[in-house]
Motif scaffolding. Structure first.
Motif, PDB file in Angstrom:
ATOM      1  N   ALA A 229       0.823  -1.213   0.000  1.00  0.00           N
ATOM      2  CA  ALA A 229       0.000   0.000   0.000  1.00  0.00           C
ATOM      3  C   ALA A 229       0.858   1.264   0.000  1.00  0.00           C
ATOM      4  CB  ALA A 229      -0.925   0.009   1.217  1.00  0.00           C
ATOM      5  N   ASP A 230       0.406   2.261  -0.756  1.00  0.00           N
ATOM      6  CA  ASP A 230       1.029   3.583  -0.708  1.00  0.00           C
ATOM      7  C   ASP A 230       0.561   4.349   0.526  1.00  0.00           C
ATOM      8  OD1 ASP A 230       2.481   3.648  -3.297  1.00  0.00           O
ATOM      9  OD2 ASP A 230       0.477   3.369  -4.111  1.00  0.00           O
ATOM     10  N   ARG A 231      -0.733   4.225   0.832  1.00  0.00           N
ATOM     11  CA  ARG A 231      -1.300   4.808   2.037  1.00  0.00           C
ATOM     12  C   ARG A 231      -2.308   3.823   2.616  1.00  0.00           C
ATOM     13  NH1 ARG A 231      -4.500   9.723   1.446  1.00  0.00           N
ATOM     14  NH2 ARG A 231      -5.069   8.876  -0.599  1.00  0.00           N
ATOM     15  N   GLY A 244      -2.642   7.440   6.501  1.00  0.00           N
ATOM     16  CA  GLY A 244      -1.257   7.851   6.290  1.00  0.00           C
ATOM     17  C   GLY A 244      -0.413   6.758   5.685  1.00  0.00           C
ATOM     18  N   LEU A 245       0.890   6.966   5.695  1.00  0.00           N
ATOM     19  CA  LEU A 245       1.836   5.999   5.161  1.00  0.00           C
ATOM     20  C   LEU A 245       1.850   4.744   6.035  1.00  0.00           C
ATOM     21  CD1 LEU A 245       4.825   8.397   4.351  1.00  0.00           C
ATOM     22  CD2 LEU A 245       3.062   7.555   2.778  1.00  0.00           C
ATOM     23  N   PRO A 246       2.115   3.581   5.434  1.00  0.00           N
ATOM     24  CA  PRO A 246       2.121   2.342   6.220  1.00  0.00           C
ATOM     25  C   PRO A 246       3.035   2.394   7.439  1.00  0.00           C
ATOM     26  CG  PRO A 246       2.194   1.839   3.883  1.00  0.00           C
ATOM     27  CD  PRO A 246       2.351   3.327   4.001  1.00  0.00           C
ATOM     28  N   GLU A 247       4.211   3.011   7.295  1.00  0.00           N
ATOM     29  CA  GLU A 247       5.151   3.072   8.413  1.00  0.00           C
ATOM     30  C   GLU A 247       4.565   3.834   9.596  1.00  0.00           C
ATOM     31  OE1 GLU A 247       5.707   4.059   5.337  1.00  0.00           O
ATOM     32  OE2 GLU A 247       7.231   2.698   4.513  1.00  0.00           O
ATOM     33  N   ALA A 248       3.872   4.925   9.291  1.00  0.00           N
ATOM     34  CA  ALA A 248       3.270   5.726  10.358  1.00  0.00           C
ATOM     35  C   ALA A 248       2.076   5.012  10.978  1.00  0.00           C
ATOM     36  CB  ALA A 248       2.848   7.089   9.813  1.00  0.00           C
TER      37      ALA A 248
END
Length: 274
Positions: A229-231, A244-248
């Protein structure tokens, strides 16, 4: 994960939902949901069981009408349109449980996804005029191309009954692509796939997005979803609690609490369902 996404039209999103709401009697399944999705973007939709993911999916796909709010496709209001009208506008979907046409070959199953583009008048069909024959030949070639794209070319003339569950997932993807989509809704596409099939699916979705087709994805396998996923949009009790972004998203305290009731982290593959 893909490059930064493109846009739907005139610099705006491909899909936008505003204050999207669905009530079932006294139960509000989705409440005031807002998000957008751009052409070429892979957007994940996650949340605990009962969060409202499937209801959101079904409203966008046209199988459920919203109780309130807007669904915009390339800036045009499409909320409440039935599924066949959404498909004609380029919104196609796969299903949580394979929905294939029994007694038909893989090629014929894919060709059913081209029904909008293959419409022809009755006299033309009866008369077998050249343009109808040409369209059918092109459709067969296109179906074979899509089956090769998802790795099922060698089985194109087989009955769908011969497929494994995972192969059926890949066939549904080919059929969705046959409808010339602007947006594909994937409902748990990795479920039932062997590791090699899952890797192939990742590559397929990335190639789909690279063609500027939007992808909205529900998936219980968090490792798969967060890796592609991009978001990510996160729902809980019908409301958006994060985007938001996967990391966040993986570090967001509200998301962690929604999944586990603690701060131990969002589950990876095989963990708590999304």
């Amino acid at each position: 994960m893909n490059n930064p996404p493109g846009t739907g039209s005139a610099g705006g999103p491909l899909l936008a939902v505003h204050e999207l709401t669905r009530r079932f009697g006294g139960l509000t399944a989705v409440a005031g949901l807002d998000f957008d999705l751009h052409a070429g973007e892979v957007l994940g939709l996650i949340g605990p069981n009962g969060a409202g993911k499937s209801t959101t999916f079904n409203m966008i796909a046209g199988t459920l009408a919203p109780s309130a709010g807007q669904i915009l496709l390339q800036g045009n209001s499409v909320g409440g349109l039935p599924a066949h009208a959404m498909a004609a506008r380029g919104v196609l979907r796969t299903f949580q449980h394979n929905c294939l046409f029994a007694g038909m070959s893989l090629r014929d199953n894919v060709m059913t996804g081209m029904h909008v583009g293959l419409a022809s008048n009755l006299l033309g069909v009866i008369g077998g005029i050249a343009r109808v024959r040409t369209a059918e030949t092109a459709a067969r070639a296109r179906a074979d191309e899509l089956l090769a794209f998802v790795g099922l070319a060698d089985a194109r003339e087989q009955d769908v009954a011969t497929l494994s569950f995972g192969q059926g997932r890949l066939l549904e993807t080919a059929r969705a692509l046959a409808g010339d989509p602007k947006l594909i809704l994937f409902d748990e596409p990795a479920a039932g796939l062997a590791p090699a099939e899952c890797e192939r699916l990742t590559d397929i979705i990335e190639q789909i997005a690279a063609r500027d087709i939007g992808v909205l994805l529900i998936e219980h396998d968090m490792r798969f979803l967060l890796g592609i996923a991009d978001r990510v949009v996160v729902l809980d009790h019908g409301e958006r609690i994060a985007i938001g972004l996967p990391e966040a998203i993986q570090r967001d305290p509200a998301v962690i609490k929604a999944y586990l009731g603690s701060t131990r982290g969002v589950p990876a593959a095989g963990g708590t369902h999304a």
